[in-house]
Design an enzyme around this catalytic site. Structure first.
Site, PDB file in Angstrom:
ATOM      1  CG  ASP A 116       0.915  16.902  69.793  1.00  0.00           C
ATOM      2  OD1 ASP A 116       0.219  15.912  69.536  1.00  0.00           O
ATOM      3  OD2 ASP A 116       1.234  17.743  68.933  1.00  0.00           O
ATOM      4  CG  ASP A 143      31.898  19.053  61.889  1.00  0.00           C
ATOM      5  OD1 ASP A 143      30.985  19.921  61.893  1.00  0.00           O
ATOM      6  OD2 ASP A 143      33.097  19.328  62.088  1.00  0.00           O
ATOM      7  CG  ASN A 172      37.599  33.393  68.130  1.00  0.00           C
ATOM      8  OD1 ASN A 172      37.183  33.659  66.993  1.00  0.00           O
ATOM      9  ND2 ASN A 172      37.418  32.215  68.708  1.00  0.00           N
ATOM     10  CG  HIS A 214       7.116  18.295  65.629  1.00  0.00           C
ATOM     11  ND1 HIS A 214       7.992  19.344  65.691  1.00  0.00           N
ATOM     12  CD2 HIS A 214       5.915  18.837  65.317  1.00  0.00           C
ATOM     13  CE1 HIS A 214       7.360  20.479  65.465  1.00  0.00           C
ATOM     14  NE2 HIS A 214       6.084  20.192  65.233  1.00  0.00           N
ATOM     15  CG  ASP A 264      38.078  31.030  65.325  1.00  0.00           C
ATOM     16  OD1 ASP A 264      37.333  31.817  64.703  1.00  0.00           O
ATOM     17  OD2 ASP A 264      37.640  30.098  66.028  1.00  0.00           O
ATOM     18  CG  HIS A 303      -1.226  17.786  63.756  1.00  0.00           C
ATOM     19  ND1 HIS A 303       0.131  17.974  63.700  1.00  0.00           N
ATOM     20  CD2 HIS A 303      -1.697  18.233  62.562  1.00  0.00           C
ATOM     21  CE1 HIS A 303       0.454  18.497  62.541  1.00  0.00           C
ATOM     22  NE2 HIS A 303      -0.636  18.676  61.830  1.00  0.00           N
TER      23      HIS A 303
END
Length: 746
Positions: free
Chosen positions: A177, A659, A699, A239, A701, A479
């Site tokens: 690893d 997104d 803020n 992983h 928004d 591991h």
């Protein structure tokens, strides 16, 4: 003569004093070594217990989200919120994916001073790339996508199990690893040399997560793979999985370093991870794989699985209807071949309630799988028996019955084939899951790995049987972090190899790599990549690691404050505010479930007890010295949930952030808390969630920045005085000495 006797007595007395002094020093030294060993063991237990509990929490969360997908109606808000997360197996032609990952429209600005790549790669280009990453320079996203595309094409040509030989190169180097720690990889290259035709390497998975340079490690390894395809071999680790990457930092790292094209890079890496080979066999005698084996592991089965179907090893793939028209890469529609397949992986004998799934591991879900095709087959058999009972009817009726029976038999054949396919997929999935997630144990047998939540524990008898069946002599796996960088077990037939030094903290462990020659005798090289470890004394190094482990443990204890107080009050029947040390240890373990030696740890965690040895548990929380964020207007239960399940909440946020912008709407923020409340079996009022959202949206928004939100609720240890992110101590030995002496300038 008398003088001689006098001198003899004098020498005898001096010898006696010297012997007593030597015994005293020896006794003191043994006590010192015993104390250091005790500290080492409980420090190691703290780190490992917290690490494995985090992995288990991630698997439980994924099981929970999978349950929502399989059981909630398609129009439900909760299902819509996470549906994109489970569309990892889109059915598209490779040409469509290549168009989606196309890099040609990405321009490299003239001011860019980093490495430039042309394909096929040259040794000079790869060497320059390594030097650039050593100097903290970044590769442009155009070249990243180009390099990843070439790697994807290369990996699709490789077998599931690579077979290599020492006869050509004399020695093969194996690395365990790396976990995003570029410093370790560079040190290995410095000590052993870079990969070449005469110096082949096997990298045994877990290249990413936890460390800060995961993408750089991948790009270096992929470059050498393209340069020397027959001499560089990469195995998949647990992983190399986008589900795990959400929790342990790799997803965040890529999106931070490549803000504009990070989403495409991550999607392409999903494809690459699924095509990584599963294991490597050296000289037909040494098996190299990431996790381990089970009593059902079969290399013949692993050699013929379609490994790319297992984009995540945490969930078996669903069979899809492969239509002649391909699906768009960005399509929102799933192409399941029927509702029964849609629920095949976690369709349960009994419905799950809110209190059921939270404590289930991966095996708990797989054991309760119901195979719908088998039900269909049994129903058709009952129908056939019913038709055969019409033997006393007229010839015309018998003819109709015979025709119906023939039709039913014909329909049963595809159902039987379908059942066999399901069973085959389940078996393949379990083989891959065991290979990536399992750990060895000293006891004989094979049992589910409930500590991690996936894979199994296997004993020396399983090793002997496996090696005998496959004519092997050694298993090399990774591991697990080991303090010396490696560890033999099962009569030296299983070797655990871990190459990320200072994994939990500076000085916590060494890294190691392995060299195998034609005689296949393991030759291990150890190292520590941090220069600070060479400056620290043994006592300072042990104290530094212990301090870090206790700091993390104090945060965990503080985040369970309400539950711990309830547990103490149940034992404190007279409401004195006091509990005995035994009751304190029992209550803490009952709440934390970490399996730690609490009675031993009370010396570090409890600074004061009364004259009767009783613990004032309310005062104890003040002594934990945890600094809370200034959120007096936020409901206390909500705050404690934030502290305790911070990583889980961040994982859900990143799933909801479709997104990958790092920002979610207020509505999605509320939906996230609803998901968390169901998962944790807790009720949060709309008012409390709204107060929390408003306090973060500074803020005004109407959106929540994930990074600012998580940082706002980071607990800090007032005793630490040095907040160091994950674990790295960036000071010097001099700084540490000043810290121990209380120098206010540090």
């Amino acid at each position: 003569m008398g003088c001689g006797v006098s001198k003899s007595n004098q020498f005898h007395k001096q010898d006696t004093k010297a012997i007593k002094a030597a015994v005293l020093i020896q006794h003191w030294y043994r006590q010192y070594v015993a104390r250091m060993e005790m500290k080492r063991r409980y420090t190691w237990n703290i780190f490992q217990s917290l690490e494995y509990s985090g992995e288990q929490a991630q698997i439980k969360l994924y099981n929970f989200l999978g349950y929502l997908m399989d059981n909630f109606t398609p129009s439900s808000n909760e299902r819509n919120l996470i549906s994109h997360f489970f569309r990892e197996n889109e059915v598209c032609r490779d040409s469509e994916w290549e168009r989606f990952f196309c890099y040609k429209n990405i321009e490299v600005p003239e001011i860019y001073s980093g490495p430039h790549l042309t394909f096929p790669l040259t040794v000079e280009q790869v060497t320059f790339l390594v030097d650039a990453f050593r100097n903290k320079r970044q590769l442009h996203s155009r070249y990243v996508l180009q390099l990843l595309l070439q790697t994807w094409k290369m990996l699709r040509m490789l077998p599931n199990i690579s077979r290599i030989s020492t006869c050509q190169s004399k020695e093969i180097t194996i690395c365990g690893d790396l976990h995003g720690q570029l410093e370790d990889l560079l040190l290995i290259f410095y000590k052993n040399g870079m990969p070449s035709l005469d110096r082949p390497y096997v990298f045994n998975g877990d290249f990413v997560d936890r460390g800060e340079d995961s993408i750089e490690i991948l790009l270096i390894l992929f470059s050498f793979l393209l340069l020397y395809p027959n001499d560089v071999h990469l195995n998949r680790g647990n992983h190399e999985d986008h589900i795990i990457n959400l929790r342990y930092g790799f997803t965040k790292e890529v999106l931070t370093k490549y803000k504009m094209h990070g989403k495409r890079i991550l999607k392409l890496l999903q494809k690459i991870f699924s095509w990584l080979p599963l294991a490597t066999v050296i000289d037909q005698k040494v098996l190299v794989l990431h996790g381990g084996i089970s009593d059902t592991t079969d290399l013949c089965v692993l050699a013929r699985v379609d490994r790319h179907k297992y984009v995540s090893a945490l969930r078996p793939p669903k069979k899809r209807h492969l239509s002649t028209t391909s699906m768009s890469v960005d399509s929102e529609d799933d192409t399941w071949s029927g509702a029964s397949w849609r629920r095949a992986s976690v369709t349960l004998h009994k419905p799950l309630t809110r209190g059921t799934f939270q404590n289930l591991s991966l095996q708990d879900f797989s054991d309760r799988v119901k195979l719908p095709a088998e039900e269909q087959l049994e129903a058709r058999r009952r129908h056939l028996n019913l038709l055969h009972s019409a033997c006393g009817q007229s010839q015309q009726e018998l003819g109709v019955a015979a025709a119906a029976a023939a039709a039913a038999a014909a329909a049963a054949e595809p159902a039987q084939d379908s059942a066999e396919v399901i069973h085959s997929i389940e078996e393949e999935w379990k083989q891959i899951l065991d290979l990536l997630w399992s750990d060895p144990m000293t006891q004989p047998g094979c049992v589910p790995n409930e500590v991690r939540g996936g894979g199994c524990y296997w004993g020396p008898d399983v090793t002997e049987d496996f090696l005998s069946r496959h004519h092997l002599q050694l298993i090399v796996r990774s591991h697990e972090c080991k303090q010396e960088g490696y560890e033999f077990c099962h009569n030296r037939k299983v070797l655990t190899l871990f190459s990320a030094s200072n994994y939990y903290d500076v000085g916590s462990n060494r890294g190691a790599y392995l060299k195998l020659g034609p005689d296949l005798v393991p030759y291990l090289i150890q190292y520590q990549a941090s220069s600070m470890t060479r400056e620290l004394t043994v006592r300072q190094s042990a104290g530094r690691t212990e301090h870090s482990a206790l700091r993390v443990l104090r945060k965990q204890l503080f985040s369970h404050k309400s539950d711990l107080i309830c547990a103490f009050q149940e034992l404190d029947k007279e409401n004195t505010g006091l509990v005995s040390l035994n009751d304190w240890a029992m209550a803490v373990e009952g709440v934390m479930h970490l399996g730690l030696p609490w009675r031993m740890l009370h010396y570090q965690l409890i600074s004061r007890k009364n004259s009767n040895g009783m613990v004032n548990y309310l005062q104890w929380f003040a002594e934990l010295a945890i600094k809370e964020p200034n959120m007096d207007h936020i409901e206390q239960s909500l705050l404690e949930t934030l502290y305790r399940h911070r990583s889980t909440l961040e994982t859900i946020f990143r799933i909801v952030d479709t997104d990958n912008s790092g920002v979610i709407t207020m509505q999605d923020f509320r939906q996230t808390w609803k998901l968390l409340s169901v998962y944790l079996k807790m009720e949060f009022t709309e008012e409390a969630i709204s107060d929390l959202a408003v306090s973060i949206d500074s803020n005004r928004d109407g959106s929540i920045d994930i990074h600012e939100f998580m940082e706002a609720f980071r607990l800090t240890d007032k005793k630490s005085r040095l907040e160091r992110g994950r674990s790295m101590f960036m000071g010097t030995a001099t700084d540490l000495t000043k810290l121990e002496t209380g120098d206010p300038n540090v």
